[in-house]
Design a protein around this motif. Sequence first.
Motif, short mmCIF file in Angstrom:
data_model
loop_
_atom_site.label_atom_id
_atom_site.label_comp_id
_atom_site.label_asym_id
_atom_site.label_seq_id
_atom_site.Cartn_x
_atom_site.Cartn_y
_atom_site.Cartn_z
N UNK A 341 0.84 -1.20 0.00
CA UNK A 341 0.00 0.00 0.00
C UNK A 341 0.87 1.25 0.00
N UNK A 342 1.93 1.23 0.78
CA UNK A 342 2.86 2.37 0.81
C UNK A 342 3.49 2.60 -0.56
N UNK A 343 3.93 1.52 -1.21
CA UNK A 343 4.54 1.67 -2.53
C UNK A 343 3.54 2.24 -3.54
N UNK A 344 2.30 1.77 -3.49
CA UNK A 344 1.31 2.27 -4.43
C UNK A 344 0.99 3.74 -4.15
N UNK A 345 0.96 4.10 -2.89
CA UNK A 345 0.74 5.50 -2.53
C UNK A 345 1.89 6.37 -3.05
N UNK A 346 3.12 5.89 -2.90
CA UNK A 346 4.28 6.64 -3.38
C UNK A 346 4.32 6.70 -4.89
N UNK A 347 3.73 5.71 -5.54
CA UNK A 347 3.67 5.75 -7.00
C UNK A 347 2.65 6.80 -7.46
N UNK A 348 1.47 6.78 -6.87
CA UNK A 348 0.43 7.72 -7.27
C UNK A 348 0.75 9.15 -6.85
N UNK A 349 1.35 9.29 -5.68
CA UNK A 349 1.62 10.62 -5.15
C UNK A 349 3.07 10.71 -4.65
N UNK A 350 4.05 10.72 -5.54
CA UNK A 350 5.45 10.82 -5.11
C UNK A 350 5.72 12.20 -4.51
N UNK A 351 6.46 12.27 -3.40
CA UNK A 351 6.75 13.58 -2.79
C UNK A 351 7.41 14.55 -3.77
#
Length: 481
Positions: A341-351
């Motif tokens: 879930x963290x990886x997918x979040x970082x993919x959709x919304x990278x800092x």
Amino acid sequence: MFTLPLRNRKPPGTRCSQQGSPVSTFAEHKTRPQISKFQLSAFQLYSCTGDKFIFWQGAQARFFLTDPDDVKEVLCSRSTQISRLQRRPDMVNLVDNGLLQLEGEDWAFHRRTLNPGFLPDKLKKMVPIMAGCTMEMIEKWSSKEANEAKRHEIDVFTELKKLTADIIAHTAFGSSYAEAKQIFELQQEQLRLAKQIGSKPCIPGLRFIPTAFHRHCWKVEKKIEELTSEMIERRIRQRKLNQKDMHGDDLLGLMIDAMDNRALGLDKKLSMGIADIVGETKTFFMAGHETTATSISWTLMLLAAYPEWQARVRDEARTVCDASSVPAPGSLHRLNLLSIVLNESLRLYPPGALMTRMANKDIRVGKTLVPKGTVLVLPIIAFHHDQRYWGPDANEFRPERFSEGASKASQSSSPVFLTFSAGPQFCIGQLFALQEAKVVIASILLRYRIMVSPRYRHSPINYTILQPQGFHHTKAQGAEM
């Protein structure tokens, strides 16, 4: 975004009004941060045909990379021929003398000095500190809830910025948020000033004129350096007085050790001085808390928008943590669902929505000759949403795509998941940030159900880092007890 206590509550849905762009209505996360709609449109146009394109920003040529093979070449095989962009002469000093600006031998020495602070064994020792700071935040939430009405609202992003600042202060510098609070606040002011400066053209010599604005910039920068130097010198005095250093192996302790280059057998020109330590301290204060706070906030938003995933991640956390209230150092690797879930979040919304580099000599990238001084633009967010590499559901929240690891999640053999960069200069704090996110999210989910505030409107904006535009004025709202 917000959190809800678990006790005496029914599993909530995601309640939002139908105006604007509430998260509950999202079938796709077609992120359109306000970085440059022209650049993103051009990327989509030219990437489909495999063409590359260049655009001009003033007198500076910017070469937009549309092929992941070119990205791999720039970040890996040609990293020694590529440098980071130096700040504008009139820009405020955010992270000078730190890893984010250094090059060559200086960068290699600083990286070598700091690496021991991010080894797995060292990171495991930080888990109780991270958990303790998180529990303090949650206890404040519970106390606030007990003193307020049944409807409870928490501004998660603001709270998480305080938490991650507290964690980086404790783990990296042996300090506390209360002690470092003034530094963090001044750095936030510097970011605001940097945005204001960046919106105007650079006029040679103007920065030396003592206008009210320039005097304010100088005052903020001087105060940050004074506070940081005081923190460093206090640790040095403790060592000279042979006082027990409870945090001798944190990042600050490692850098103080590196001041004595003879102990390491290194050339004197590669030893760390006070200015270098101040620079690295400012860098980790700046980059070590807000990016992580933003990533955790995006992840909580997605878990609130997809309650079935929230339930699965919570059940996993309950199993892994057993009777304990927080994750233990040896159990974080078992939080597999939370990891994807963290990886997918970082993919959709990278800092970081974009990454820029500069050719410090004439080089060839793929079949293209790139002249010296050309800025290379790596559109991280465009690659993260490109259907060529992620499939037709590239804009959808599908954590299962990372079930076999980040390296096998995409359909590209070259790196297209670039949240932490790639090559020799990948982010040194990657494992630290992921570990911190796991501890914080798991601890919250064990006590709260989360949902999105009805007042939140989904509008990502690139304000140094990619964050929701509404976070600064929208709070979250809870349900009935």
